[in-house]
Motif scaffolding. Structure first.
Motif, PDB file in Angstrom:
ATOM      1  N   ASN A 391      87.862 -40.099 -27.972  1.00  0.00           N
ATOM      2  CA  ASN A 391      88.369 -39.878 -29.136  1.00  0.00           C
ATOM      3  C   ASN A 391      90.107 -39.703 -29.109  1.00  0.00           C
ATOM      4  OD1 ASN A 391      89.297 -37.335 -28.894  1.00  0.00           O
ATOM      5  ND2 ASN A 391      87.093 -36.574 -29.643  1.00  0.00           N
ATOM      6  N   ALA A 394      91.629 -36.503 -27.603  1.00  0.00           N
ATOM      7  CA  ALA A 394      91.103 -36.357 -26.175  1.00  0.00           C
ATOM      8  C   ALA A 394      91.766 -37.137 -25.159  1.00  0.00           C
ATOM      9  CB  ALA A 394      89.556 -36.484 -25.911  1.00  0.00           C
ATOM     10  N   ARG A 433      85.519 -35.767 -25.707  1.00  0.00           N
ATOM     11  CA  ARG A 433      86.114 -34.966 -26.615  1.00  0.00           C
ATOM     12  C   ARG A 433      87.058 -34.148 -25.764  1.00  0.00           C
ATOM     13  NH1 ARG A 433      81.148 -31.255 -28.311  1.00  0.00           N
ATOM     14  NH2 ARG A 433      81.227 -31.260 -26.216  1.00  0.00           N
TER      15      ARG A 433
END
Length: 535
Positions: A391, A394, A433
């Motif tokens: 994401n 991250a 993440r």
């Protein structure tokens, strides 16, 4: 070897239906009227609307040279045969699909027939290596267009002046770009030095069969690049054999020679059957010897003979065997130093040193970490059969850590691959993440620690390469400090980044840090600057 001629039907010069056509000079037919120019096969290209003329010319060729096999190929240039890009594209696609076998066949390309656009396109395809052949031009005996006699005329190998055909340069550059992109595995590298390196490797890979030496730290990608070079040469028709890879550090003692060169049954205890060896397995292909500096001196001598004579003696054999292979060698050591210390043969180094390419470490290519992160995610997805992604938050967190001048990446791309593999494996549903990134950062930092010190750094630098004889005039104390400073400069994007790392403690005590100016003045003491350190 069989001789193969590739030619385009001449819709004007090859014409003729009545018996009087034999009084005319027709270039495609004249190819087979020279007693000293015999061909085993004729790859005959023609546009679909000229089938009747093509068949007539083919029948005449069979009459003159019945031993020649004819193969017809339809090439459709569309409505405009003078469309540069269209004509080149059609011939380019035909050449890419053709099963060239240069080990067994010799190719000639007839460029007298067809439009000038066809002729130039064929020339470019030969020069670029898409057609591994020799250009041939034919002409009537007296230079006229249609002399009234049955003489075969003249032929010659030619070279063309391309200066007036710059309109094709864009398409030609695109082909070269696609080749370089192939060697980089489609990774959009942003490092100018690495892009230049790949361009040079691309030229050598397609034009030379001499040994190639890849240097660089462990994990810099030598093995991966060697395999891509092999795949490129296989694709272009330069190689017919296999890719054989071996790490010379694993070849020790009496088994080293047997593994490389093979042995005959009964040559030593345990030799219960013949073993062909890796060199013979690589016949017609490419042999990648990683960490060649670990090879024993006896094996080095045998390898040198195999490179020069294409022959070698298997262990216990009394007859040499042949193997024609291309060698790519890899090393993370300075082989020149190994020669001085008597650990590497100088004559072998001279033989493999013709084309030497130094691969930079990951720390020297920090701007390429982002595209390589995407590449590793795609590779994980392909190998594991499930989607892996990261994401936005991250990704930003990982790149802040990965691109920082303080991050050593001592394992280079192996560290990056391992990091992505761990994060993607632990991430819920494969979407990485911030939590996985933070855990991985701690794991990497811990893995880089060494007993008795902090994080290990790949920062040893040979000042003699940079300063030449002047390096001998520097005190040992200053040499250690300067080597560290140069290493930091080499892995930093800017002079300011390097200054911030080098003066990280003292700058806190200054009202005005001015790290870049301090570093600039320090380097000037040794007649250096940031740009020269980065070369």
């Amino acid at each position: 070897m069989k001789r193969v001629i590739i030619g385009m039907l001449g819709t004007r010069l090859d014409t003729g239906i009545f018996p009087s056509r034999w009084d005319e000079w027709r270039p495609s037919v004249s190819l087979f009227q020279h007693e000293e120019l015999l061909f085993d096969r004729f790859e005959f290209l023609a546009e679909p609307q000229y089938t009747k003329l093509r068949d007539q010319v083919a029948d005449d060729v069979r009459l003159i040279s019945p031993e020649t096999e004819l193969r017809h190929h339809e090439v459709d240039f569309g409505r405009d045969p003078w469309d540069l890009e269209k004509v080149y594209s059609v011939l380019h696609d035909w050449a890419r699909a053709y099963p060239f076998d240069p080990e067994r066949e010799e190719y000639f390309v007839h460029i007298t027939t067809g439009t000038h656009i066809v002729q130039i396109s064929l020339f470019l395809l030969v020069e670029a290596g898409f057609i591994p052949g020799v250009l041939v031009q034919t002409a009537p005996p007296n230079g006229g267009t249609r002399p009234k006699h049955k003489a075969p005329g003249r032929y010659a190998l030619i070279d063309l002046d391309l200066s007036k055909y710059d309109a094709l340069s864009t398409r030609f550059a695109k082909d070269q770009g696609e080749t370089a992109d192939f060697l980089k595995s489609g990774i959009a590298t942003r490092n100018r030095g690495f892009n230049t390196l790949i361009d040079r490797i691309e030229q050598v890979a397609l034009r030379s069969q001499a040994p190639v030496l890849l240097t660089g730290p462990t994990g810099a990608g030598k093995s991966h690049l060697a395999r891509r070079i092999f795949e490129l040469r296989k694709q272009r028709g330069g190689l017919r054999g296999s890719f054989v890879e071996v790490n010379c550090a694993t070849l020790t003692g009496d088994t080293a020679a047997s593994a490389l060169f093979g042995h005959v049954r009964g040559s030593f205890t345990g030799a219960q059957k013949d073993r062909p060896g890796l060199l013979r397995e690589a016949d017609g292909g490419l042999l990648f010897l990683d960490e060649i500096g670990e090879l024993g001196l006896d094996e080095q001598a045998m390898l040198l003979r195999a490179l020069e004579d294409k022959t070698f003696l298997p262990v216990g054999a009394d007859r040499p065997v042949k193997s024609d292979f291309q060698l790519i060698a890899g090393t993370n050591r300075d082989l020149r130093e190994a020669v001085v210390k008597g650990r590497f043969r100088e004559d072998l180094l001279a033989r493999i040193h013709l084309w030497t390419f130094a691969l930079p470490s990951l720390a020297q290519r920090r701007e390429d970490i982002a595209p390589n992160l995407d590449f590793e995610l795609e590779r994980f997805s392909g190998s594991q059969g499930r989607k892996a992604s990261i994401n936005r938050e991250a990704r930003q967190a990982f790149l802040r850590f990965a691109e920082s001048p303080d991050t050593p990446w001592s394992g280079n791309f192996r560290d990056l691959n391992a990091a992505v593999t761990r994060m993607a494996t632990l991430a819920p549903r494969g979407r990485i993440r911030v939590e996985e990134v933070e855990e991985e950062v701690l794991r990497l930092r811990e893995s880089w620690k060494r007993p008795g010190g902090g994080i290990t750094r790949t920062e040893e630098y040979d000042l003699e390469d940079l300063l030449g004889p002047a390096a001998e005039e520097i005190d040992p104390f200053d040499r250690v400090q300067l080597a560290h400073v140069v290493a930091v400069c080499r892995r930093s994007k800017t002079l300011s980044d390097a200054g911030r790392e080098l003066f990280a403690v003292s700058r806190q005590k200054r009202a005005v840090a001015n790290d870049a100016d301090r570093l600039k003045k320090y380097l000037a003491r040794f007649q250096l600057d940031f740009a020269r350190c980065r070369e």
